[in-house]
Every structure is written in C-alpha cells, then in structure tokens.
Motif scaffolding. Structure first.
Motif, PDB file in Angstrom:
ATOM      1  N   SER A  43       0.812  -1.219   0.000  1.00 18.70           N
ATOM      2  CA  SER A  43       0.000   0.000   0.000  1.00 18.70           C
ATOM      3  C   SER A  43       0.846   1.269   0.000  1.00 18.70           C
ATOM      4  O   SER A  43       0.423   2.301  -0.528  1.00 18.70           O
ATOM      5  CB  SER A  43      -0.950  -0.004   1.202  1.00 18.70           C
ATOM      6  OG  SER A  43      -0.223  -0.051   2.418  1.00 18.70           O
ATOM      7  N   PHE A  44       2.057   1.213   0.582  1.00 20.84           N
ATOM      8  CA  PHE A  44       2.878   2.418   0.629  1.00 20.84           C
ATOM      9  C   PHE A  44       3.351   2.855  -0.754  1.00 20.84           C
ATOM     10  O   PHE A  44       3.816   3.979  -0.924  1.00 20.84           O
ATOM     11  CB  PHE A  44       4.071   2.244   1.578  1.00 20.84           C
ATOM     12  CG  PHE A  44       5.134   1.281   1.121  1.00 20.84           C
ATOM     13  CD1 PHE A  44       6.101   1.664   0.201  1.00 20.84           C
ATOM     14  CD2 PHE A  44       5.183  -0.012   1.629  1.00 20.84           C
ATOM     15  CE1 PHE A  44       7.101   0.787  -0.209  1.00 20.84           C
ATOM     16  CE2 PHE A  44       6.168  -0.899   1.230  1.00 20.84           C
ATOM     17  CZ  PHE A  44       7.134  -0.509   0.296  1.00 20.84           C
ATOM     18  N   ARG A  45       3.184   1.995  -1.757  1.00 16.47           N
ATOM     19  CA  ARG A  45       3.619   2.328  -3.113  1.00 16.47           C
ATOM     20  C   ARG A  45       2.739   3.385  -3.781  1.00 16.47           C
ATOM     21  O   ARG A  45       3.032   3.830  -4.888  1.00 16.47           O
ATOM     22  CB  ARG A  45       3.630   1.066  -3.977  1.00 16.47           C
ATOM     23  CG  ARG A  45       4.613   0.007  -3.520  1.00 16.47           C
ATOM     24  CD  ARG A  45       6.025   0.349  -3.900  1.00 16.47           C
ATOM     25  NE  ARG A  45       6.981  -0.645  -3.441  1.00 16.47           N
ATOM     26  CZ  ARG A  45       8.286  -0.580  -3.664  1.00 16.47           C
ATOM     27  NH1 ARG A  45       8.787   0.431  -4.347  1.00 16.47           N
ATOM     28  NH2 ARG A  45       9.102  -1.502  -3.198  1.00 16.47           N
ATOM     29  N   SER A  46       1.671   3.787  -3.112  1.00 12.62           N
ATOM     30  CA  SER A  46       0.849   4.870  -3.663  1.00 12.62           C
ATOM     31  C   SER A  46       1.610   6.195  -3.667  1.00 12.62           C
ATOM     32  O   SER A  46       1.177   7.151  -4.315  1.00 12.62           O
ATOM     33  CB  SER A  46      -0.447   5.024  -2.857  1.00 12.62           C
ATOM     34  OG  SER A  46      -1.310   3.929  -3.102  1.00 12.62           O
ATOM     35  N   ARG A  47       2.717   6.237  -2.932  1.00 10.96           N
ATOM     36  CA  ARG A  47       3.604   7.396  -2.998  1.00 10.96           C
ATOM     37  C   ARG A  47       5.012   6.930  -3.312  1.00 10.96           C
ATOM     38  O   ARG A  47       5.402   5.820  -2.977  1.00 10.96           O
ATOM     39  CB  ARG A  47       3.589   8.174  -1.683  1.00 10.96           C
ATOM     40  CG  ARG A  47       2.306   8.958  -1.507  1.00 10.96           C
ATOM     41  CD  ARG A  47       2.305   9.794  -0.277  1.00 10.96           C
ATOM     42  NE  ARG A  47       1.088  10.598  -0.232  1.00 10.96           N
ATOM     43  CZ  ARG A  47       0.710  11.310   0.818  1.00 10.96           C
ATOM     44  NH1 ARG A  47       1.462  11.314   1.913  1.00 10.96           N
ATOM     45  NH2 ARG A  47      -0.407  12.015   0.776  1.00 10.96           N
ATOM     46  N   PHE A  48       5.747   7.804  -3.957  1.00 12.48           N
ATOM     47  CA  PHE A  48       7.134   7.494  -4.270  1.00 12.48           C
ATOM     48  C   PHE A  48       8.028   7.913  -3.102  1.00 12.48           C
ATOM     49  O   PHE A  48       7.664   8.775  -2.305  1.00 12.48           O
ATOM     50  CB  PHE A  48       7.556   8.201  -5.552  1.00 12.48           C
ATOM     51  CG  PHE A  48       6.844   7.702  -6.769  1.00 12.48           C
ATOM     52  CD1 PHE A  48       7.108   6.441  -7.272  1.00 12.48           C
ATOM     53  CD2 PHE A  48       5.876   8.478  -7.390  1.00 12.48           C
ATOM     54  CE1 PHE A  48       6.433   5.959  -8.386  1.00 12.48           C
ATOM     55  CE2 PHE A  48       5.198   8.015  -8.506  1.00 12.48           C
ATOM     56  CZ  PHE A  48       5.477   6.748  -8.998  1.00 12.48           C
ATOM     57  N   PRO A  49       9.195   7.308  -3.007  1.00 21.33           N
ATOM     58  CA  PRO A  49      10.112   7.694  -1.925  1.00 21.33           C
ATOM     59  C   PRO A  49      10.760   9.043  -2.188  1.00 21.33           C
ATOM     60  O   PRO A  49      10.869   9.484  -3.337  1.00 21.33           O
ATOM     61  CB  PRO A  49      11.168   6.585  -1.971  1.00 21.33           C
ATOM     62  CG  PRO A  49      11.174   6.139  -3.399  1.00 21.33           C
ATOM     63  CD  PRO A  49       9.744   6.236  -3.858  1.00 21.33           C
ATOM     64  N   VAL A  50      11.169   9.707  -1.131  1.00 22.51           N
ATOM     65  CA  VAL A  50      12.033  10.874  -1.282  1.00 22.51           C
ATOM     66  C   VAL A  50      13.374  10.357  -1.790  1.00 22.51           C
ATOM     67  O   VAL A  50      13.946   9.424  -1.204  1.00 22.51           O
ATOM     68  CB  VAL A  50      12.208  11.612   0.050  1.00 22.51           C
ATOM     69  CG1 VAL A  50      13.154  12.806  -0.122  1.00 22.51           C
ATOM     70  CG2 VAL A  50      10.858  12.061   0.585  1.00 22.51           C
ATOM     71  N   PRO A  51      13.887  10.893  -2.884  1.00 24.30           N
ATOM     72  CA  PRO A  51      15.124  10.333  -3.451  1.00 24.30           C
ATOM     73  C   PRO A  51      16.302  10.383  -2.478  1.00 24.30           C
ATOM     74  O   PRO A  51      16.451  11.339  -1.711  1.00 24.30           O
ATOM     75  CB  PRO A  51      15.387  11.225  -4.672  1.00 24.30           C
ATOM     76  CG  PRO A  51      14.087  11.864  -4.973  1.00 24.30           C
ATOM     77  CD  PRO A  51      13.373  12.013  -3.670  1.00 24.30           C
ATOM     78  N   THR A  52      17.123   9.374  -2.535  1.00 22.73           N
ATOM     79  CA  THR A  52      18.325   9.324  -1.698  1.00 22.73           C
ATOM     80  C   THR A  52      19.202  10.551  -1.935  1.00 22.73           C
ATOM     81  O   THR A  52      19.773  11.113  -0.990  1.00 22.73           O
ATOM     82  CB  THR A  52      19.123   8.046  -1.995  1.00 22.73           C
ATOM     83  OG1 THR A  52      18.305   6.914  -1.681  1.00 22.73           O
ATOM     84  CG2 THR A  52      20.403   7.998  -1.183  1.00 22.73           C
TER      85      THR A  52
END
Length: 560
Positions: free
Chosen positions: A534-543
């Motif tokens: 479910s967390f894939r509905s948002r993208f990560p903050v890039p490293t």
C-alpha cells in the motif's frame, strides 16, 4: 537577474532542492535590469518553459509505466535497462531510481523558478513600462498558479513537500501533507479571484493561465483530496466543475470533433482551458517521439528522424489471442475502445493538416503501401505490430517453443513489433513538415471537467447524471454521434468510470492518479502485474535529495 536565476538553479540541483540560500555576485536588481515589456515577458515565460519539460518525460513515466496502460518491455537485446522498466511495472522502485530523483528535483526547481520571477516582477513599477496594475496582478497570479501546479504534482507523487515562499532558507524540512494541501489551496483561491476570465469563445489560447485554469487545478486538488490528506472533498470539486461548465470563468465548450483538442490547430479549440504552446524548432511538444515508435516508423510517417522503439500499450490479448479483459478488469487499453470509435482507426496523415485514427497496429506500410521491414527479430521481414507480448519469433520447429500456446507473456518477452503504438499528437509527412510539432500540449481541457463532474455525481448516487456527462464527451468519437455502447445508470461502476478516464485521456500522464483515487493502484491486478504494498501509492524521497538535506524525512515503507 540572470545571475540570480542561475544561482537558484545550481542550489536546487546540488542541495536536494531545498537549500535555497542565495549569494549575489553583482548589484543587478529587478529595478535596474528590466528595460522593457519584453524583459518582463521573458521573466514571466521562463518558469513556463520549465513546465513544458516538467509535464512530459519522467513525470509522465511515473504516471503511466507504473499503471495499467503502458509498458516498456525488454525487446531482445534492447530496453532491459538494468531492470529499470520492470521495477516500475512491478512496483519495486527504490529511492535510488532516477525517474523519481528527476521528478523531485524538477518539482522544486519549478517552484524556485516561478518564485524567482514572481519576486522580481512584484518589485517593479509597471507604469514605467506602459503597463497597468491589472497586468501586474495577472503576471503575479499566473506565477502563483504555476507554483501551485508544481506543488500539486509534487503532493501527488511524494506527499508533503518543503514549502518555501522566498528563495532564502537552508535545508528546509518537509511540510505535512495537510500543510502542503493548504498552501496549494490558498495560492489557487487567490489566483482565481485575480486572474482574468476568458472573454471570447473563439479566443486563441497562447499558454497563459486564466481564472478557469486555476479553478480546474483547485478542482483537481479537491477531487483527489482523500488520497492526499485522507478527507473527501468531492462536493467542493463538483461545485468548481459545475461553475467552469456553466461559464462562470469564461466561455468554454467541448470540441465537436474528436481530434480538435489534439490537432495542429488545437490552440483554437473551444475546449482548451490551458495549453503549453509548441512550435517546430522552438519549444516543442515532442518528448515522447523517440520512445514511442519503431526505428523504421519514420518511413510510416514519411519524416526524417528515427526513434528508439521502447514504449507501447500493454497487451489486450494473450499470445494465443484470448482477451485479457475476461481475466481482469484493468488494462487492455486498445480493446477498451469500441470498434466504431473513430480514434481506434490506424493513424493516417491525409494531408493539409488532416489525419485520422491514433494507433499503429497491424502491417507497417509506407504511405504508398510499401512494406516496412524489421531490423531485429524480423530482420528484412514485414513488420506487423500486434496487441500482444510474446517471443513469436522463437516459435516453430527446432526453436525454443513448439507452439504459440507455450509462449509466456511478461515484461521480459517483448519483440521489435510488440504492442500497439499511440499517435495522440499528429505527425505530418515531409510535404507538410512545417506543421510538425505544431500541436500544443492540451494540459487542461474541458472534457476533464466533464469527467470529474461525472465521477462526483456517480459518488453522490446520481449515476444517471454522471452518464449524461460522460456521453456528452463520448459522442464526438462516433460517426453521427451514434455511440453503440453509451454509459448508462445501470452499467456505470468504478471500473466503467476508470475505463472512461483511460479511453479519453489515454497517454496524457494521469493514469496512476486515477487508479489511486479508486484505491486500485496497489490492490488490483493487470497484465503481468500483481497487487503491491500500500505504501507504493507514494514514491520515496530520493536518496540524493536526503543526502543533500538531512532534514528531509523518508516516506513510510522505504526505510531511512
């Protein structure tokens, strides 16, 4: 001012887009730099050129290659790209992936550019340039609307973002989702009241934001509010859509023909609420050309310039020919179009700026009818595009597969002729090469408002009212308006609504957002894709952003 912009850009690039301290290396100020109205327009237009870039490329990829309508399959020795395309399709992306970094960077760079221009223009006495206070309000609020647009896209991709209202500050943390939402709302509400309304139905659109554009963006914000802040605001979105359609913000109407909003003269379409101008050899709406088409499709278009043969529609059929839509409800984009739909015809340029259809499928032929041949799996053989994914070239006596029934269909199994290709932006032949890239990017159009209002009505238990609105958009796609499969109160459900969004806006960079709004992005299946976390509905903050600013917090699910 030039030094100031360059400094802001370098800071945005090198410090995770949130370290906005500026150093001034000369004494140039807005009051001394601007000499004419031309200088003012140049400053105003600069962040809009960034928006032209921003609404394509990696932002489009994150919307479409993660969803159920497009894919870049591996085609023999081409397009594996270190597994990048598969990671996005299977929802396995990481904070190191470049599309995500470029989108984070591009979002906040857009904000910085618009703020820089706004800061300069706000300090000017417009009367010295034979301009009025109304002109100044217009320019400043166009920039406010543009800032809101960048934040709205960023909120959609990442959630809360660092909010800055000036280019001073250092290593700003992320604001909350609600704070980012409120900031966008405030900017747009102010812009709606201060931007001029469209005055005439036949007025040519030239890329300027008007009140309807700001209202449409605010409607988008409310329309997707549940995904952004956990609160439904469909009633607020509905009111804005009703007002736009009623002409409160100026006279807009649905284009009477299916390709009026996409053709070479779409700047004249009564449906366009906000476009991004495109002109051959200038700022061109053309980023997709290289990825969408086969190396030899230049012969089909009768133009110079090859392509990379990457993207295509996800398949509607198994290698054996069975329809996937009997197995799952999402995907199968080509077969979601009714056979009578004028858009489903193969693309053909007929001269004089006219064309028909918007797909490349079946035998690939030159305009004269000669066979176009392949250069990979079908080297020197007739090139035939299929609505399937499979290594058909490896079927037969003595080959890897004895029959088509044995073929797997997955991201790793493409060929050079795999997949239907979309031609939503028309491409003329050499004779009319002066028209090439003459179609503007219709970034906001009235049909979106119709479908938003329809979905709001559907959610408010008015499927009949929703069906009427959808059919108003659909009918232009059929000869004489005779739609063989209209939407009705009885057949309208979440999946039919998603089909209508997918059909009307195929390839326009919004599919992921629509799936998320219906809570199907991480829960449903489609071709070669299973449900994801479910967390894939948002993208990560890039490293790379966090490395430049340790005050940034990572999104849940992606680790530290």
């Amino acid at each position: 001012m030039k030094i100031k912009i360059i400094t802001a850009l370098m800071i945005v690039l090198l410090a995770g887009c949130t370290n906005l301290d500026q150093k001034f290396y000369d004494r140039v100020t807005p009051e001394t730099f601007f000499k004419s109205e031309k200088d003012i327009k140049a400053a105003l237009y600069r962040p809009f050129t960034h928006a032209r870039w921003y609404l394509g490329g990696d932002r489009w990829k994150l919307q479409e290659y993660t969803a159920d309508q497009f894919a870049i399959t591996t085609k023999g020795r081409h397009w594996y790209n270190g597994g990048e395309n598969e990671r996005y399709h299977y929802h396995r992306w990481t904070a190191e992936d470049n599309w995500i970094w470029e989108t984070w960077r591009g979002t906040l760079m857009g904000v910085a550019l618009a703020l820089d221009a706004k800061s300069d223009l706000s300090k000017l006495d417009y009367s010295k340039f034979a301009l009025t206070q109304a002109d100044k309000d217009d320019h400043v609020n166009q920039l406010n609307t543009l800032i809101a647009l960048f934040y709205l896209y960023g909120l959609d991709y990442f959630g809360g973002l660092p909010i800055f209202e000036a280019l001073e500050g250092s290593s700003l943390p992320r604001n909350t989702d609600q704070e980012t939402f409120n900031h966008i709302e405030k900017l747009l509400k102010e812009a709606i009241t201060k931007l001029p309304k469209k005055q005439a139905a036949d007025k040519e659109e030239e890329g300027a934001f008007r009140a309807a554009g700001a209202a449409a963006l605010l409607a988008r914000l409310y329309f997707n509010a549940e995904a952004y802040i956990g609160t439904k605001k469909f009633a607020e979105a509905q009111k804005l859509c009703e007002d736009i359609i009623a002409g409160v913000y100026g006279p807009y109407s649905l284009d009477p023909v299916w390709n009026g909003v996409h053709g070479f003269k779409n700047n004249l379409s009564p449906e366009i609420i906000w476009n991004i101008p495109s002109e051959f050899n200038k700022l061109q709406y053309d980023w997709f050309y290289a990825d969408f088409y086969h190396y030899n499709t230049r012969q089909y278009f009768n133009v110079d310039g090859g392509a990379n043969n990457g993207a295509h529609l996800q398949p509607s059929r198994t290698p054996a020919g069975a329809l996937y839509k009997t197995s799952f409800k999402l995907g199968s984009p080509y077969e979601k179009f009714n056979d009578a739909d004028l858009r489903k015809h193969p693309y053909k340029y007929t001269g004089g700026g006219n064309y028909e259809g918007m797909f490349i499928i079946g035998p690939h032929l030159t305009p004269e009818g000669d066979i176009i041949r392949g250069g990979e799996e079908y080297n020197n053989q007739a090139l035939i595009f299929v609505d399937q994914v499979g290594r058909f070239s490896e079927v037969g006596p003595g080959k890897k597969y004895a029959s088509v029934a044995e073929l797997p269909s997955r991201m790793s199994e493409g060929e050079e002729n795999t997949g239907v290709r979309l031609v939503k932006v028309p491409i003329p032949n050499r004779t009319d090469n002066n028209l090439r890239w003459g179609a503007d990017n219709p970034a906001i159009r009235l049909s979106e408002i119709y479908l938003m209002l329809a979905e709001c009505k559907m959610r408010a238990s008015d499927p009949g009212g929703a069906a009427t609105l959808i059919n108003d958009v659909r009918k232009r796609n059929f000869v004489g308006g005779a739609d063989p499969d209209p939407v009705t109160a009885a057949n309208l459900d979440d999946y039919r609504m998603l089909d209508e969004w997918g059909i009307e806006f195929l390839g326009e960079g919004r599919r992921r957002t629509d799936l998320i709004r219906f809570k199907k992005f991480t829960t449903d299946t489609w071709w070669d894709h299973q449900a994801s976390e479910s967390f894939r509905s948002r993208f990560p903050v890039p490293t790379r952003a966090i490395s430049g600013n340790n005050n940034l917090e990572q999104n849940p699910g992606y680790g530290k």
